[in-house]
Write a protein that holds these residues in place. Sequence first.
Motif, PDB file in Angstrom:
ATOM      1  N   GLU A 181      44.987  41.689  81.695  1.00 41.42           N
ATOM      2  CA  GLU A 181      45.429  42.968  80.887  1.00 41.42           C
ATOM      3  C   GLU A 181      44.910  44.137  81.363  1.00 41.42           C
ATOM      4  O   GLU A 181      44.073  45.026  81.232  1.00 41.42           O
ATOM      5  CB  GLU A 181      44.221  42.839  79.504  1.00 41.42           C
ATOM      6  CG  GLU A 181      44.706  41.798  78.650  1.00 41.42           C
ATOM      7  CD  GLU A 181      45.938  41.889  77.805  1.00 41.42           C
ATOM      8  OE1 GLU A 181      46.495  42.986  77.638  1.00 41.42           O
ATOM      9  OE2 GLU A 181      46.392  40.960  77.489  1.00 41.42           O
ATOM     10  N   LYS A 219      41.632  38.541  82.971  1.00 43.53           N
ATOM     11  CA  LYS A 219      42.842  38.164  81.948  1.00 43.53           C
ATOM     12  C   LYS A 219      44.094  38.732  82.111  1.00 43.53           C
ATOM     13  O   LYS A 219      45.062  38.546  81.109  1.00 43.53           O
ATOM     14  CB  LYS A 219      42.381  38.278  80.376  1.00 43.53           C
ATOM     15  CG  LYS A 219      41.048  36.983  80.126  1.00 43.53           C
ATOM     16  CD  LYS A 219      41.843  35.612  80.182  1.00 43.53           C
ATOM     17  CE  LYS A 219      40.965  34.560  79.847  1.00 43.53           C
ATOM     18  NZ  LYS A 219      41.597  33.367  79.841  1.00 43.53           N
ATOM     19  N   ALA A 232      44.877  47.719  79.394  1.00 39.13           N
ATOM     20  CA  ALA A 232      43.536  47.779  78.528  1.00 39.13           C
ATOM     21  C   ALA A 232      42.662  48.121  79.423  1.00 39.13           C
ATOM     22  O   ALA A 232      41.644  49.199  79.310  1.00 39.13           O
ATOM     23  CB  ALA A 232      43.322  46.560  77.857  1.00 39.13           C
ATOM     24  N   ALA A 233      42.119  47.324  80.551  1.00 38.78           N
ATOM     25  CA  ALA A 233      41.222  47.736  81.330  1.00 38.78           C
ATOM     26  C   ALA A 233      41.270  49.134  82.178  1.00 38.78           C
ATOM     27  O   ALA A 233      40.089  49.766  82.267  1.00 38.78           O
ATOM     28  CB  ALA A 233      41.190  46.563  82.801  1.00 38.78           C
ATOM     29  N   ILE A 266      38.179  41.642  80.856  1.00 38.78           N
ATOM     30  CA  ILE A 266      39.519  41.815  80.549  1.00 38.78           C
ATOM     31  C   ILE A 266      40.692  41.882  81.592  1.00 38.78           C
ATOM     32  O   ILE A 266      41.470  41.485  81.310  1.00 38.78           O
ATOM     33  CB  ILE A 266      39.581  43.218  79.613  1.00 38.78           C
ATOM     34  CG1 ILE A 266      38.600  42.980  78.373  1.00 38.78           C
ATOM     35  CG2 ILE A 266      40.817  43.671  79.197  1.00 38.78           C
ATOM     36  CD1 ILE A 266      38.346  44.243  77.652  1.00 38.78           C
ATOM     37  N   GLU A 267      40.246  42.602  82.614  1.00 38.33           N
ATOM     38  CA  GLU A 267      41.144  42.822  84.073  1.00 38.33           C
ATOM     39  C   GLU A 267      41.324  41.214  84.507  1.00 38.33           C
ATOM     40  O   GLU A 267      42.727  41.074  84.855  1.00 38.33           O
ATOM     41  CB  GLU A 267      40.271  43.467  85.065  1.00 38.33           C
ATOM     42  CG  GLU A 267      41.174  44.124  86.000  1.00 38.33           C
ATOM     43  CD  GLU A 267      40.465  45.114  86.933  1.00 38.33           C
ATOM     44  OE1 GLU A 267      41.161  45.770  87.709  1.00 38.33           O
ATOM     45  OE2 GLU A 267      39.124  45.357  86.762  1.00 38.33           O
ATOM     46  N   THR A 274      41.091  40.380  73.025  1.00 32.99           N
ATOM     47  CA  THR A 274      41.070  39.731  74.209  1.00 32.99           C
ATOM     48  C   THR A 274      39.603  39.159  74.714  1.00 32.99           C
ATOM     49  O   THR A 274      39.404  38.185  75.026  1.00 32.99           O
ATOM     50  CB  THR A 274      41.585  40.531  75.684  1.00 32.99           C
ATOM     51  OG1 THR A 274      42.719  41.158  75.242  1.00 32.99           O
ATOM     52  CG2 THR A 274      41.424  39.733  76.853  1.00 32.99           C
ATOM     53  N   LEU A 275      38.579  39.915  74.179  1.00 34.87           N
ATOM     54  CA  LEU A 275      37.256  39.768  74.373  1.00 34.87           C
ATOM     55  C   LEU A 275      36.847  38.550  73.434  1.00 34.87           C
ATOM     56  O   LEU A 275      36.202  37.564  74.009  1.00 34.87           O
ATOM     57  CB  LEU A 275      36.239  40.808  73.972  1.00 34.87           C
ATOM     58  CG  LEU A 275      35.973  41.642  75.188  1.00 34.87           C
ATOM     59  CD1 LEU A 275      35.126  42.990  74.765  1.00 34.87           C
ATOM     60  CD2 LEU A 275      35.056  41.079  76.447  1.00 34.87           C
ATOM     61  N   ARG A 307      43.712  45.758  71.230  1.00 33.69           N
ATOM     62  CA  ARG A 307      43.747  44.664  72.025  1.00 33.69           C
ATOM     63  C   ARG A 307      42.758  44.118  72.821  1.00 33.69           C
ATOM     64  O   ARG A 307      42.819  42.796  73.169  1.00 33.69           O
ATOM     65  CB  ARG A 307      45.218  45.364  73.056  1.00 33.69           C
ATOM     66  CG  ARG A 307      45.822  44.115  73.817  1.00 33.69           C
ATOM     67  CD  ARG A 307      47.139  44.824  74.827  1.00 33.69           C
ATOM     68  NE  ARG A 307      47.623  43.887  75.615  1.00 33.69           N
ATOM     69  CZ  ARG A 307      48.718  43.389  75.244  1.00 33.69           C
ATOM     70  NH1 ARG A 307      49.488  44.282  74.469  1.00 33.69           N
ATOM     71  NH2 ARG A 307      49.413  42.407  75.965  1.00 33.69           N
ATOM     72  N   ALA A 308      41.903  44.909  73.314  1.00 32.86           N
ATOM     73  CA  ALA A 308      40.705  44.762  74.045  1.00 32.86           C
ATOM     74  C   ALA A 308      39.833  43.876  73.311  1.00 32.86           C
ATOM     75  O   ALA A 308      39.266  42.909  73.928  1.00 32.86           O
ATOM     76  CB  ALA A 308      40.157  45.974  74.691  1.00 32.86           C
ATOM     77  N   SER A 309      39.553  44.299  72.233  1.00 32.22           N
ATOM     78  CA  SER A 309      38.661  43.463  71.139  1.00 32.22           C
ATOM     79  C   SER A 309      39.185  41.937  71.046  1.00 32.22           C
ATOM     80  O   SER A 309      38.162  41.018  71.093  1.00 32.22           O
ATOM     81  CB  SER A 309      38.357  43.905  69.770  1.00 32.22           C
ATOM     82  OG  SER A 309      39.578  44.180  69.226  1.00 32.22           O
TER      83      SER A 309
END
Length: 568
Positions: free
Chosen positions: A451, A449, A454-455, A446-447, A500-501, A496-498
Amino acid sequence: MSKNNNYIVLARKYRPKNFQDVIGQKDICSVVEGSIKLNRVAHAFLFSGTRGVGKTTLARILAKILNCERIKGEQVEACHKCSSCISIENESNMDVVEIDAASRTGVADVREIIENINYKPVSSKKKVFIIDEVHMLSKAAFNALLKTLEEPPPDVIFIFATTETEKIPVTVLSRCQHFSLKRVSLELIAKHLIKVSQLEGYELDEESSKLIAQCSEGSMRDALSILENVFAKGEEINASIVRDVLGISDLSTIILLFENLCKGDVNLSFDCFEKLYRKGVSIDKLAKSLMSLAYNLSLVKSGIKNNYEFFDEESLKKLTKISKDFDMDFIIRFWELMQKYVNELTDIFNEKQCFEMIIMRLCYASLIPTPFEVINKKIEIEGTKKNAEILKQNTADQNIRTNLDTNTDENVLNDNLARKKETLTESAENKQEIELRKFSEVVSLIEKKSEMLAAYHLKNSFRLVSFSEPKSQQGVGNIELESINDSHESKKILWRASKTLELITKKRWILSISNKAGLKSLQEVEDEKVKKNIEKIKNEKLIKKILEIIPSSEVISVKSIKKTIQEE
């Protein structure tokens, strides 16, 4: 000598009689002269400054000029021949009253001044009240003086002198024309001492005059008092005699002691100290001289010229040579230790014994490497082995991260997590550590990308409860988290994290908040690793010794230094 054959000390004998004779206060004298020429003389003056810089002298000169009967036009010099000048010099003038506020501090003393103010001058133009050490007056005495000080009669002048301006009420300061006198420079004091010596029939060389000037700390009176002690020796004056009078003895021996302390040679240091002790050197002054040498050595090392302390050419060359043999961090540590040890001398029953222990502590402190030297030595001894292990571990971690980041086909996350699971199983790590490692890798994805928000929250605001990866292309990954932050913003981040994954792995992920207690946040895991590293370093023998020697020191961080191929 005075007429009755009583000896007059040099500070009184050569007290300036005119403004141009006052040394080191040219700016203040020119302002006061200008006010007299323009007939704009204030009704109250305040002269402040350290001891022996000319406060009382200026007050008396001003009183004499204001009452001189022969002053004409642009001339701002007392004649010293009229009855008023002569009586002021002899301290017999009824209209110039000099009061010592240190012995007359009360309201009754101030009331006496107020009552005398109402009477006209008896024989002079102005009635002048010189109050020395005015800061010693009581609060009630200051209050009693306020109204009179604000609006005195036209023929009354107040002149105050003090060494502690901060003790004078602001209400008094605002009613006075304030002049702050500077310390007299080393060069001016040295020149004046040579001049006085010639008038007294002695030959004073430049080196001796500068030594006396340096010890006077900017006070002309102190310098003349030291000179008087030198004259009293009754011998031909040279630098050696001056050092004996000052109690600093032979500077070359002190520098030799300083050099041996820096080198860590206990025997030679003891020999140097014994020579100085037999000559009657003051141990307190010797300790301060060593501290001063460390300070001057740091200046020489930095290329800064010291204009406030005097060193002969030979001593300066010796300091320059010593500066090439020692690093700045060593010199600074020596100064810090000396500052601590000088304070110990004041509360000890046996000064000599205490100083000998100081010598031993300084010598052994110099043998112990600085923190920078310890780090470099450690790298040299264990560098190859340690760097190889770090490089191997970093390569393995980088390969895992690269595979997770670059391969985004449908089996990417399952393949990498499975591979990681096998590795962890082989290395006997437990299930919790496996899940935390997997969660950390997901956060890294995530980081990468960009984001970052979020990270950040996934690392700091949540603890991992459970982690299950997608089992197939249609499977769903589940990450349960315990919220340790009440911030509404951190909970919004999960959606948002989900997403992105899902974008990275092409598989569905659900990030949810659980009521169960989690393991640890990723930040807590990192903090624990840092704490363990610090504790490990602190328990090493060399580091323990350094922490004991350097006052108030502690290990706050540990970093791995990687050498380049050229350095290796």
